[in-house]
Design a protein around this motif. Structure first.
Motif, PDB file in Angstrom:
ATOM      1  N   UNK A 186      21.480  13.621 -29.210  1.00 28.90           N
ATOM      2  CA  UNK A 186      20.690  14.664 -29.868  1.00 28.90           C
ATOM      3  C   UNK A 186      20.279  14.144 -31.231  1.00 28.90           C
ATOM      4  N   UNK A 187      19.053  14.422 -31.599  1.00 33.64           N
ATOM      5  CA  UNK A 187      18.520  13.994 -32.892  1.00 33.64           C
ATOM      6  C   UNK A 187      18.292  15.232 -33.747  1.00 33.64           C
ATOM      7  N   UNK A 235      17.951  20.665 -34.570  1.00 30.78           N
ATOM      8  CA  UNK A 235      17.803  19.704 -33.478  1.00 30.78           C
ATOM      9  C   UNK A 235      16.324  19.531 -33.169  1.00 30.78           C
ATOM     10  N   UNK A 236      15.867  18.276 -33.080  1.00 30.13           N
ATOM     11  CA  UNK A 236      14.459  18.006 -32.793  1.00 30.13           C
ATOM     12  C   UNK A 236      14.250  17.354 -31.428  1.00 30.13           C
ATOM     13  N   UNK A 237      15.323  16.787 -30.839  1.00 31.82           N
ATOM     14  CA  UNK A 237      15.196  16.164 -29.515  1.00 31.82           C
ATOM     15  C   UNK A 237      16.578  16.013 -28.895  1.00 31.82           C
ATOM     16  N   UNK A 238      16.607  15.995 -27.560  1.00 29.36           N
ATOM     17  CA  UNK A 238      17.868  15.839 -26.832  1.00 29.36           C
ATOM     18  C   UNK A 238      17.599  15.025 -25.578  1.00 29.36           C
ATOM     19  N   UNK A 260      22.172   5.410 -21.748  1.00 34.73           N
ATOM     20  CA  UNK A 260      20.979   4.582 -21.981  1.00 34.73           C
ATOM     21  C   UNK A 260      21.425   3.249 -22.574  1.00 34.73           C
ATOM     22  N   UNK A 261      20.585   2.239 -22.439  1.00 30.46           N
ATOM     23  CA  UNK A 261      20.823   0.955 -23.061  1.00 30.46           C
ATOM     24  C   UNK A 261      20.396   0.983 -24.527  1.00 30.46           C
ATOM     25  N   UNK A 271      14.372   3.054 -29.075  1.00 33.93           N
ATOM     26  CA  UNK A 271      13.002   3.491 -28.800  1.00 33.93           C
ATOM     27  C   UNK A 271      12.931   5.024 -28.782  1.00 33.93           C
ATOM     28  N   UNK A 272      13.871   5.670 -28.084  1.00 34.24           N
ATOM     29  CA  UNK A 272      13.890   7.137 -27.997  1.00 34.24           C
ATOM     30  C   UNK A 272      14.080   7.763 -29.374  1.00 34.24           C
TER      31      UNK A 272
END
Length: 147
Positions: free
Chosen positions: A117-118, A124-127, A132-133, A139-140
């Motif tokens: 989560x960002x 929170x702006x993204x989840x 993931x690598x 990148x995400x």
């Protein structure tokens, strides 16, 4: 606050520091504990420290919600470590153990782990659920970080 100054929460003592934006890449130290504000490694946070970092930090906070019994979480840990080295100091990279912070995980509705989560400006702006690598994490996170 001037846009030339950023609030950065220390990953060690959780004191909020003011850092000149131009000095962010110059390995600034905490004014209280004198340890580096950025280590290139994820900081492990409990619920109280998580709240402080998310609410007071002027750089985005990337969180890995994980648990020690979770196989995919353990598999992703080295990639998250590599991503931290690439993302800091322009992003705070942290881990929250959902076994130790169950109330926080419940409040944020973390349904599966690992979950990234960002957070920016206290929200929170993204989840992204699932392992993931390192390259995909970087990148995400960069794609979803506010400009």
């Amino acid at each position: 606050m001037s846009t030339d100054t950023l609030h950065i929460v220390c990953p060690h003592c959780h004191t909020t520091n003011r850092v000149a934006a131009a000095q962010l890449g110059s390995a600034p130290d905490c004014g209280k504990c004198h340890r580096p504000l950025f280590t290139g490694h994820p900081a492990s946070l409990d619920e109280a420290a998580f709240e402080k970092h998310v609410l007071r930090s002027d750089v985005p906070v990337l969180v890995d919600f994980w648990a020690p019994w979770c196989g995919p979480c353990r598999m992703m840990a080295p990639a998250f470590e590599q991503a931290a080295a690439q993302l800091e100091p322009h992003m705070r990279v942290v881990k929250v153990n959902t076994e130790e912070a169950q109330a926080l995980a419940g409040r944020l509705q973390i349904r599966s782990i690992p979950t990234l989560a960002l957070f920016a400006s206290g929200r929170e702006v993204a989840r992204q659920p699932g392992a993931m690598g390192a390259a995909d994490i970087v990148r995400w996170a960069r794609a979803h970080a506010p400009r």
